[in-house]
Design an enzyme around this catalytic site. Structure first.
Site, mmCIF file in Angstrom:
data_model
loop_
_atom_site.group_PDB
_atom_site.id
_atom_site.type_symbol
_atom_site.label_atom_id
_atom_site.label_comp_id
_atom_site.label_asym_id
_atom_site.label_seq_id
_atom_site.Cartn_x
_atom_site.Cartn_y
_atom_site.Cartn_z
ATOM 1 C CG ASP A 75 1.890 5.057 5.619
ATOM 2 O OD1 ASP A 75 1.303 3.994 5.891
ATOM 3 O OD2 ASP A 75 2.296 5.841 6.490
ATOM 4 C CG ASP A 109 -0.070 -0.012 2.533
ATOM 5 O OD1 ASP A 109 0.246 1.077 3.047
ATOM 6 O OD2 ASP A 109 0.285 -1.112 3.005
#
Length: 268
Positions: free
Chosen positions: A210, A208
């Site tokens: 952040d 991912d």
């Protein structure tokens, strides 16, 4: 020794199995039981011990993982080289989900974890300037390239306490320091490995971006697990490929990490 192995693999979130066939070994340590039973087996003529960091049912959150027991148990089985695949967030838009990164530096932002074996009888100060094994990193990068990844060959992972994800302000601050990855389990695992004179190499899969780095709703556990799940087979194959290339004789600084230091007890 039953279950003896020279290479250890500590699997991260979603990485709960490595060996198709193996022997389950239960190990007791002075620091309690490790996260789960350890499974040992052969890979490319090398004996490997696999331990799921969070337990096979993901029961241990990052701040409750029995890190000291995990590393001690692996060493007691003969492990001297450790590969540590893990899920991480990216602190830069340059590293999209699915990126493979082999960091060379670490920043500790944890608060409550027991991070040393040496806390009674005698002070022991171990060098930690370069937290990862240089030889392990070279082999991880080379195996990544050979497998078709385009690995990020350096970078700094900041390890946060967890289990919550960062606020936007926190991740923007981390990025402003020049740090590139964020995770929850790389410390104290790396320093405990150093205190046992083990080679330790982090293999980070970006799951991912952040929260403060890109627009959006922020990071969710569902997102992290889904991205890791899409890549776990490929990551497993990579770990097996790295195992096959690691040298049997350690020619790196890691075995000498405790040279000249009087230890308060014998290592396993």
């Amino acid at each position: 020794m039953t279950g003896a192995a020279s290479i250890g693999v500590i699997g991260g979130s979603g990485f709960y199995e490595l060996l198709n066939r193996g022997e389950e070994v239960t190990v007791d340590t002075p620091f309690g039981r490790p996260s789960d039973v350890i499974v040992t087996g052969d890979v490319a003529g090398r004996r490997v011990a696999f331990l799921p960091r969070h337990g096979r049912d993901h029961r241990f959150p990052p701040h409750k993982i029995p890190y000291r027991a995990n590393l001690w148990a692996l060493r007691s089985l003969g492990v001297r080289q450790v590969l540590a695949p893990s899920a991480v967030g990216s602190l830069t838009l340059a590293y999209a989900p699915g990126t493979l990164a082999i960091p060379d530096q670490l920043v500790d932002r944890t608060r409550s974890r027991q991070q040393t074996y040496y806390e009674v009888d005698r002070a022991v100060h171990v060098s930690f300037a370069d937290p990862y094994c240089p030889v392990g990193r070279v082999h991880a990068i080379a195996a990544g390239r050979a497998a078709g990844w385009a690995p990020v060959e350096s970078g700094t992972i900041v390890v946060i306490e967890g289990p919550r994800f960062s606020t936007r302000a926190e991740s923007q601050w981390y990025a402003a320091q020049g740090w590139t990855l964020v995770g929850m389990t790389g410390h104290p695992e790396a320093v405990l490995a150093r205190e046992l004179a083990l080679c330790y190499t982090t293999i980070a899969l970006v799951t991912d971006t952040d929260a403060g780095v890109a627009e959006g709703e922020g990071v969710t556990q569902e997102e992290v697990f889904a991205e890791f799940g899409r890549n776990v087979g490929r990551l497993r194959d990579l770990v097996l490929a790295i195992v096959a290339t690691l040298p049997e004789q350690r020619d790196c600084p890691c075995p000498n990490a405790l040279d000249g230091i009087p230890l308060p007890f014998e290592l396993p």
